[in-house]
Design an enzyme around this catalytic site. Structure first.
Site, mmCIF file in Angstrom:
data_model
loop_
_atom_site.group_PDB
_atom_site.id
_atom_site.type_symbol
_atom_site.label_atom_id
_atom_site.label_comp_id
_atom_site.label_asym_id
_atom_site.label_seq_id
_atom_site.Cartn_x
_atom_site.Cartn_y
_atom_site.Cartn_z
ATOM 1 N N ARG A 1 0.805 -1.229 0.000
ATOM 2 C CA ARG A 1 0.000 0.000 0.000
ATOM 3 C C ARG A 1 0.837 1.277 0.000
ATOM 4 O O ARG A 1 0.442 2.277 0.603
ATOM 5 C CB ARG A 1 -0.951 0.032 1.207
ATOM 6 C CG ARG A 1 -2.028 -1.030 1.180
ATOM 7 C CD ARG A 1 -3.132 -0.645 0.222
ATOM 8 N NE ARG A 1 -4.117 -1.692 0.092
ATOM 9 C CZ ARG A 1 -5.220 -1.775 0.822
ATOM 10 N NH1 ARG A 1 -5.487 -0.868 1.718
ATOM 11 N NH2 ARG A 1 -6.056 -2.773 0.635
ATOM 12 N N ARG B 1 -3.600 6.392 0.068
ATOM 13 C CA ARG B 1 -4.062 7.563 0.806
ATOM 14 C C ARG B 1 -3.047 8.263 1.678
ATOM 15 O O ARG B 1 -3.273 9.380 2.111
ATOM 16 C CB ARG B 1 -5.307 7.197 1.618
ATOM 17 C CG ARG B 1 -6.546 7.133 0.746
ATOM 18 C CD ARG B 1 -7.723 6.612 1.508
ATOM 19 N NE ARG B 1 -7.437 5.257 1.968
ATOM 20 C CZ ARG B 1 -8.274 4.514 2.659
ATOM 21 N NH1 ARG B 1 -9.437 4.989 3.017
ATOM 22 N NH2 ARG B 1 -7.955 3.295 3.010
ATOM 23 N N ARG C 1 -7.029 11.355 -7.354
ATOM 24 C CA ARG C 1 -8.209 10.505 -7.197
ATOM 25 C C ARG C 1 -9.497 11.312 -6.998
ATOM 26 O O ARG C 1 -10.596 10.729 -7.020
ATOM 27 C CB ARG C 1 -8.004 9.560 -6.007
ATOM 28 C CG ARG C 1 -7.332 8.234 -6.317
ATOM 29 C CD ARG C 1 -8.241 7.286 -7.093
ATOM 30 N NE ARG C 1 -9.580 7.220 -6.547
ATOM 31 C CZ ARG C 1 -9.939 6.555 -5.461
ATOM 32 N NH1 ARG C 1 -9.060 5.840 -4.818
ATOM 33 N NH2 ARG C 1 -11.179 6.574 -5.026
ATOM 34 N N ASP D 1 -6.466 -3.531 -7.415
ATOM 35 C CA ASP D 1 -7.052 -4.068 -6.189
ATOM 36 C C ASP D 1 -7.330 -5.548 -6.388
ATOM 37 O O ASP D 1 -7.521 -5.993 -7.527
ATOM 38 C CB ASP D 1 -8.336 -3.342 -5.809
ATOM 39 C CG ASP D 1 -8.719 -3.631 -4.360
ATOM 40 O OD1 ASP D 1 -8.191 -2.973 -3.456
ATOM 41 O OD2 ASP D 1 -9.504 -4.572 -4.131
ATOM 42 N N TYR E 1 -14.611 -12.383 0.571
ATOM 43 C CA TYR E 1 -15.413 -11.210 0.167
ATOM 44 C C TYR E 1 -16.667 -11.630 -0.584
ATOM 45 O O TYR E 1 -17.750 -11.070 -0.376
ATOM 46 C CB TYR E 1 -14.579 -10.250 -0.689
ATOM 47 C CG TYR E 1 -13.578 -9.444 0.120
ATOM 48 C CD1 TYR E 1 -14.025 -8.443 0.990
ATOM 49 C CD2 TYR E 1 -12.220 -9.675 0.042
ATOM 50 C CE1 TYR E 1 -13.129 -7.703 1.751
ATOM 51 C CE2 TYR E 1 -11.312 -8.939 0.791
ATOM 52 C CZ TYR E 1 -11.769 -7.960 1.646
ATOM 53 O OH TYR E 1 -10.895 -7.226 2.407
#
Ligand SMILES: Cc1c2[nH]c(c1CCC(=O)O)Cc1[nH]c(c(CCC(=O)O)c1C)Cc1[nH]c(c(CCC(=O)O)c1C)Cc1[nH]c(c(C)c1CCC(=O)O)C2
Length: 351
Positions: free
Chosen positions: A34, A38, A47, A83, A158
């Site tokens: 990562r 962010r 973004r 992702d 998921y």
């Protein structure tokens, strides 16, 4: 095939690829799970107004976002901005990535009829990924690009739960209660994962990481029976590609040996297990990656430095060590601490 042989030779000689192979290195290579995302103001800026999944499908944005942490931190590898749910969206599953939550699946897969909604994928379904990798390889020069995919278990969790879970109740209910459906689902997912990784490899990535982030929810016996055959299918399917395969999960202290045996060249270790102890169970023929606690980056620099030096020391027990965090960069991390950490790892390990 990589676009040109000269590049392949340079990348083969990069500290990152050499450490993955257990060869001697000028310094311990470092990258961060990562690292794109962010924690970087330049990421938040590009973004703005663009949904996560949409950004993953735009090669110009993927290229820019993947390069941002390389420019800023001087890391030894780039990791493709994408992702783990990108290939299952390409396989026809209606899903979204909800900020602050993670992937949310509109209609979870819980029956064999549901499974029909998850079709196999071809390279055409993820052509935007191949295009992104080609653009990146052109820009990155001697810095290797790491491709990745989610492992069948983590993806299944998921799909079955419909979103993130703490207990994996429905996932385990299917695993124990309907092993036939379970194995059919994981077989379908291993095919999708393999196709997704092959697309990235053909487009020019230098290594791949299989993220089984949530496999730590399982006992070793259940992992070996219900999950390992499917992850092995993926990793063994890439054995002839000749590039490093990294296999990572969180909370996997009891699974480290099995995750290596599944066909990894490098086993990713979270911060709970010291790397020297991890190497003892993984064995002498695989490198390790990790494992500074991402929360340590919020402590005073003296603590970061002490902990990073400890990780480097313990990593010397392994035939190869790729420095990383024990899990992804937390969104509020000060990016300047990451830059300083890269510098520290390079200088403290240079020989
Ligand atoms: C479990 C998992 C996911 N995605 C991924 C995993 C495995 C890694 C791990 O264990 O953390 C993998 C992933 N997702 C992303 C990357 C990019 C490459 C990199 O590491 O820099 C990688 C390697 C981008 C992303 N994937 C996501 C973001 C944040 C969303 C945003 O920026 O709007 C990014 C940059 C969204 C996402 N996607 C997922 C989660 C849990 C989240 C976080 C949700 C949130 O807290 O908002 C699923």
């Amino acid at each position: 095939m990589p676009p040109c042989d000269d590049r392949a030779v340079t990348l083969d000689d990069s500290p990152f690829v050499r450490a993955c192979r257990g060869q001697d290195v000028p310094h311990t290579p470092v990258w961060f799970m990562r690292q794109a995302g962010r924690s970087l103001p330049e990421y938040r800026k590009v973004r703005e107004g663009i949904a996560m999944l949409e950004s993953c499908r735009r090669p110009d944005l993927v290229t820019e976002i993947t390069l941002q942490p390389v420019r800023r931190h001087n890391v030894d590898a780039a990791v493709l901005y994408s992702d783990i749910v990108v290939p299952i969206a390409a396989a026809g599953v209606d899903l979204d990535i909800v900020p602050g939550t993670g992937p949310v699946v509109a209609a979870p897969i819980r029956t064999s009829a549901d499974l029909q909604r998850l079709r196999p994928i071809t390279a055409d379904d993820v052509a935007f990924v191949a295009e992104s990798v080609r653009l990146l390889v052109g820009e990155l020069g001697k810095t290797p690009l790491i491709g990745f995919a989610g492992a069948p278990f983590t993806l299944a969790s998921y799909l079955i739960e419909g979103g993130p879970s703490r207990t994996y109740t429905r996932t385990k209910a299917m695993m124990y209660g309907d092993p036939g459906l379970w194995h059919a689902l994981l077989t379908r997912l291993s095919g999708i994962t393999l196709a997704f990784l092959r697309t990235q490899i053909e487009a020019g990535v230098s290594a791949v990481q299989l993220f089984d982030s949530w496999a730590g929810a399982l006992s070793e016996a259940d992992y070996r029976e219900f999950v390992m055959p499917h992850s092995r299918e993926v990793l063994a399917g890439l054995a002839n590609e000749g590039m490093p395969r990294i296999h990572f999960g969180v909370g996997t202290a009891v699974l480290l040996r099995a995750m290596g045996e599944a066909g990894a060249d490098v086993v990713g270790v979270d911060w709970r297990t010291p790397l020297d102890a991890a190497t003892k169970v993984i064995g002498p023929d695989r490198a390790v990656q990790g494992n500074l606690d991402p929360a340590v980056l919020f402590a005073p620099w003296e603590v970061v430095e002490r902990e990073a030096r400890r990780v480097l020391d313990q990593g010397r027990a392994a035939p190869g060590h790729v420095f990383n965090l024990g899990h992804g960069v937390l969104p509020d991390t000060d990016p300047e601490v990451l830059t300083r950490l890269v510098e520290l790892v390079h200088t403290a390990s240079s020989r």
